[in-house]
Write a protein that holds these residues in place. Structure first.
Motif: not given
Ligand SMILES: [Zn+2]
Ligand SMILES: [Zn+2]
Length: 306
Positions: A17, A21, A24-25, A262, A265-266
């Motif tokens: 994960e 992530c 994606e980021r 997640q 990551a956000t």
């Protein structure tokens, strides 16, 4: 097939994960290796002195909403080594985020029992204490409190509930440690909202149209937003209590995600939620705050079950 609740992520799933992530980021890519090392350190920490309760006792606790985590005892040597390893790791980034490592070590050693009892109910008060005692910035203090305590709470929660279904619990706080939720996931096959505790990683179902912080069920004042091109991460907001939490939509993301990763990551979403005037219902301090730390009312009482 329905995935059971809770489902505990393995270290391999966590690592996968983190890598996903990071792809994606771009912001998260910068801390990919640091985050991988922290999750690995956490996995190395082993729980001691945790008893698995009888099935009937567990069911009783879930129905009544009595705290399950009454007698968590930590191995103090393991604990001290874990704190030291984390501090060294943060220090080695060269970002000078830990101005006084020895004060941080002292703080955790002096407060370990109180943290076990009080961190879930009053995370913000603990950030303030750690910040004032050690000079860590509040958001770094919050991160470190999580990084230090998470594996012990997670180990205890896992040993207490294991793979046994938590559906008897319908409260708004974590069934194991009573922390308020900060994140959840809309499940891929049925869209059910599953909350995951930021502190112990226990999971439980919670109705989609209800604010976990004030109980509001009015669709007019419950809503969500997402950032452009990022439909997988919803910031769910309540205009009645002005609180938010983050909910990841597994149907949009095409997979069920590891929420603890997640979430890290956000953190940009948390910053936007704050700018929009919402406070984290969990009362976690995740982004630098302007001016003095606000006093937010925190309670150590458990939420209502039902
Ligand atoms: Zn918990
Ligand atoms: Zn609310």
């Amino acid at each position: 097939m329905k995935r059971p609740i809770p489902s505990w992520a393995s270290l391999d799933e966590i690592r996968a994960e983190v890598r996903q992530c990071a792809k994606e980021r771009p912001e998260f890519k910068k801390v990919e290796n640091l985050v991988l090392r922290i999750f690995t350190l956490q996995e190395e920490v082993r729980m001691k002195g945790i008893l698995r309760p009888e099935d009937e006792d567990l069911k009783q606790s879930l129905r009544q909403g009595t705290a399950l985590l009454g007698d968590l005892c930590l191995d103090l040597e393991v604990f001290a080594r874990h704190v030291e390893a984390l501090v060294n790791l943060l220090d080695s980034t060269g970002a000078q985020v830990v101005p006084a490592p020895e004060l941080v070590l002292e703080f955790f050693q002096a407060h370990v029992d109180q943290l076990v009892d009080g961190l879930a109910g009053a995370p913000r008060a603990w950030v303030k204490r750690l910040h004032e005692s050690t000079g860590l910035s509040p958001d770094v203090a919050q991160f470190l409190l999580w990084a230090v305590m998470h594996p012990f709470f997670r180990g205890a929660a896992r040993s207490i509930i294991g793979d046994r279904d938590t559906h008897l619990w319908s409260g708004s706080t974590c069934p194991v440690c009573a922390a308020k939720p900060h994140m959840g996931q809309l499940r891929e096959n049925d869209g059910l909202r599953v909350m995951e505790c930021w502190l112990c990683a226990a999971q439980w179902e919670y109705p989609r149209i209800r604010c976990p912080f004030c109980g509001n069920e009015d669709q007019e004042t419950l809503g969500f937003f997402h950032l452009e091109g990022d439909e997988g991460c919803r910031v769910q907001v309540c205009d009645s209590c002005k609180r938010y939490l983050k909910v990841f939509d597994a149907r949009v993301l095409d997979r069920e995600v590891v929420l603890s990763v997640q979430h890290l990551a956000t953190l940009g979403h948390d910053a936007v939620a704050r700018e929009e005037g919402y406070l984290p219902g969990s009362s976690l301090v995740l982004v630098p705050e302007i001016g003095e730390m606000e006093e937010v009312e925190e309670t150590t009482e458990r939420g209502e079950n039902g």
